[in-house]
Design an enzyme around this catalytic site. Structure first.
Site, mmCIF file in Angstrom:
data_model
loop_
_atom_site.group_PDB
_atom_site.id
_atom_site.type_symbol
_atom_site.label_atom_id
_atom_site.label_comp_id
_atom_site.label_asym_id
_atom_site.label_seq_id
_atom_site.Cartn_x
_atom_site.Cartn_y
_atom_site.Cartn_z
ATOM 1 N N LYS A 1 0.990 -3.909 10.013
ATOM 2 C CA LYS A 1 -0.392 -3.422 10.075
ATOM 3 C C LYS A 1 -0.663 -2.581 11.318
ATOM 4 C CE LYS A 1 -2.708 -6.453 6.868
ATOM 5 N NZ LYS A 1 -3.914 -7.162 6.496
ATOM 6 N N LYS B 1 4.415 -4.388 -0.928
ATOM 7 C CA LYS B 1 3.683 -5.394 -1.708
ATOM 8 C C LYS B 1 2.328 -4.843 -2.149
ATOM 9 C CE LYS B 1 0.851 -8.104 1.372
ATOM 10 N NZ LYS B 1 -0.207 -9.042 1.115
ATOM 11 N N LYS C 1 -4.702 -5.398 -1.376
ATOM 12 C CA LYS C 1 -6.062 -4.955 -1.665
ATOM 13 C C LYS C 1 -6.573 -3.946 -0.665
ATOM 14 C CE LYS C 1 -7.673 -9.452 -0.458
ATOM 15 N NZ LYS C 1 -7.382 -9.784 0.947
HETATM 16 P P1 ATP Z 1 -4.805 -7.243 2.921
HETATM 17 O O1 ATP Z 1 -4.264 -6.069 2.189
HETATM 18 O O2 ATP Z 1 -6.236 -7.095 3.317
HETATM 19 O O3 ATP Z 1 -3.929 -7.713 4.027
HETATM 20 P P2 ATP Z 1 -3.814 -8.927 0.812
HETATM 21 O O4 ATP Z 1 -4.081 -8.292 -0.505
HETATM 22 O O5 ATP Z 1 -2.450 -8.885 1.350
HETATM 23 O O6 ATP Z 1 -4.856 -8.395 1.876
HETATM 24 P P3 ATP Z 1 -4.574 -11.585 1.655
HETATM 25 O O7 ATP Z 1 -6.009 -11.921 1.748
HETATM 26 O O8 ATP Z 1 -3.886 -11.288 2.914
HETATM 27 O O9 ATP Z 1 -4.336 -10.389 0.635
HETATM 28 O O10 ATP Z 1 -3.809 -12.705 0.888
HETATM 29 C C1 ATP Z 1 -4.382 -13.711 0.111
HETATM 30 C C2 ATP Z 1 -3.289 -14.489 -0.583
HETATM 31 O O11 ATP Z 1 -2.690 -13.685 -1.608
HETATM 32 C C3 ATP Z 1 -2.138 -14.892 0.343
HETATM 33 O O12 ATP Z 1 -1.701 -16.169 -0.025
HETATM 34 C C4 ATP Z 1 -1.081 -13.883 0.065
HETATM 35 O O13 ATP Z 1 0.220 -14.363 0.326
HETATM 36 C C5 ATP Z 1 -1.286 -13.631 -1.418
HETATM 37 N N1 ATP Z 1 -0.845 -12.293 -1.770
HETATM 38 C C6 ATP Z 1 -1.334 -11.128 -1.284
HETATM 39 N N2 ATP Z 1 -0.711 -10.084 -1.824
HETATM 40 C C7 ATP Z 1 0.211 -10.584 -2.685
HETATM 41 C C8 ATP Z 1 1.185 -9.999 -3.562
HETATM 42 N N3 ATP Z 1 1.322 -8.696 -3.633
HETATM 43 N N4 ATP Z 1 1.961 -10.826 -4.300
HETATM 44 C C9 ATP Z 1 1.828 -12.159 -4.228
HETATM 45 N N5 ATP Z 1 0.930 -12.781 -3.420
HETATM 46 C C10 ATP Z 1 0.137 -12.013 -2.661
#
Ligand code: ATP
Ligand code: LTN
Length: 328
Positions: free
Chosen positions: A111, A192, A195
């Site tokens: 990040k 990955k 969002k």
């Molecule tokens: P950001 O992009 O804002 O960092 P994010 O989409 O990665 O957000 P988080 O809020 O950080 O989402 O994660 C919430 C949960 O969803 C965590 O347990 C994380 O491991 C899971 N998660 C996020 N992205 C994925 C993915 N692509 N595949 C599987 N699990 C995910």
């Protein structure tokens, strides 16, 4: 009953990655565990957030928890900032963590990569996450694969506290799905799905309308070749779509391969889109009902009331052990 805690940041629209990697397991675990599910708004502000958007997304994530099947009668659902002890215990753990440990965190490296100025909150993010988990002495933490390293650090910090100040915190275990722990981006099979990706075509949001889902899937990058075969090393993009298919249609990867033998990607992607649409439809309907009823505020209030006693006690015990003079 063993305890479960997890959190999701209101940093954008929740994606299919969040659902498959995390929320799906929240729903499952509420039947057998005492569960705490948080909207981690204090974590979301480690990158800049528009105030109005943060408020809306916090409400939206909480409503999606319920729409996905989390039952507030079984699990406590609350906003992290509604329980002030999180920020305070987070500070205590920040003082226990080493710079070197935090510098090794891959989420921080990813990040902050290429940015001129990086907020200090992004750096200490994992110490607040440790506080979230240890606050309730969680035994299990359902997360996607990307959070494994943060959980290791949480375990180290718990052990460090216990060793310095006497046994107090449970050492938590991660709970990571076997398939779908890392759903990849639709435009790049090496990243990955996330969002906060600025390209909405890279993710499927849980609230995307059916036509948007169809369009995103039809445009998803696919590897060269035409066989629908699961091989993440050589065919990361098709393999990723297969994992999504498997979850949404409830069939195995082998069954998918057999079904599309000799058919190429076109038919596969078309059916995949319909399975995703069908999977999300009931969730989207429930979401609309919950939002229009306004009940989410009451659910969050009740959740915060349920957990605040535990949180205050943990904070008080930790402070006492560390040598703070407690007010009498
Ligand atoms: P950001 O992009 O804002 O960092 P994010 O989409 O990665 O957000 P988080 O809020 O950080 O989402 O994660 C919430 C949960 O969803 C965590 O347990 C994380 O491991 C899971 N998660 C996020 N992205 C994925 C993915 N692509 N595949 C599987 N699990 C995910
Ligand atoms: N860092 C997590 C969000 C998070 C979390 C937690 C997850 C904050 N506190 C406690 C599990 C337990 C992420 O998904 N990015």
């Amino acid at each position: 009953m063993p305890r479960v805690l997890s959190g999701i940041q209101p940093s954008g629209q929740l994606t299919l990655g969040n659902y498959i990697g995390a929320i799906q397991n929240f729903v499952k675990l509420q039947e057998t565990h005492e569960c705490f599910f948080m909207v981690v708004d204090l974590h979301a502000i480690t990158v800049p957030q528009e105030p109005a958007a943060l408020r809306e997304q916090t409400e939206s994530v909480a409503a999606l928890f319920i729409a996905a099947g989390i039952d507030p009668a079984k699990a406590s659902v609350f906003a992290q900032s509604h329980v002030a002890a999180h920020a305070e215990l987070g500070w205590l753990f920040t003082t226990l963590a080493y710079m070197g440990e935090l510098e090794r965190m891959t989420q921080f490296k990813d990040k902050s990569n290429g940015k001129d100025s990086v907020g200090a909150g992004l750096f200490v993010y994992p110490t607040l996450m440790a506080a979230d988990i240890l606050m309730y002495n969680a035994d299990l933490v359902p997360v996607g694969d990307d959070q494994k390293q943060h959980l290791e650090l949480t375990r180290d910090l718990a052990a460090r506290f216990n060793q310095r100040y006497g046994d107090m915190f449970t050492i938590p275990e991660p709970y990571i799905p076997k398939v779908g722990a890392r759903i990849m981006s639709l435009d790049d099979g090496t990243k990955k799905m996330s969002k906060s990706n600025p390209n909405p075509g890279s993710y499927i949001a849980l609230l995307d309308p059916p036509d948007v889902i169809r369009k995103k899937i039809s445009r998803a990058t696919t590897d060269s070749g035409r066989e629908v075969q699961f091989n993440p090393a050589e065919k990361p993009e098709v393999s990723n779509l297969m994992s999504i298919y498997s979850h949404c249609a409830g069939i195995t990867l082998e069954e998918i391969t057999a079904r599309y033998e000799g058919q190429g990607y076109g038919a596969f992607k078309k059916d995949l889109a319909e399975h995703v649409v069908a999977k999300l439809e009931p969730l989207q309907q429930r979401y609309a009902e919950i939002r229009s009823s306004g009940e989410i505020h009451q659910i969050l209030k009740q959740g915060a009331e349920q957990v605040s006693g535990i949180a205050e006690k943990t904070l008080r015990d930790a402070k006492e052990r560390m040598g703070f003079l407690l007010p009498r």
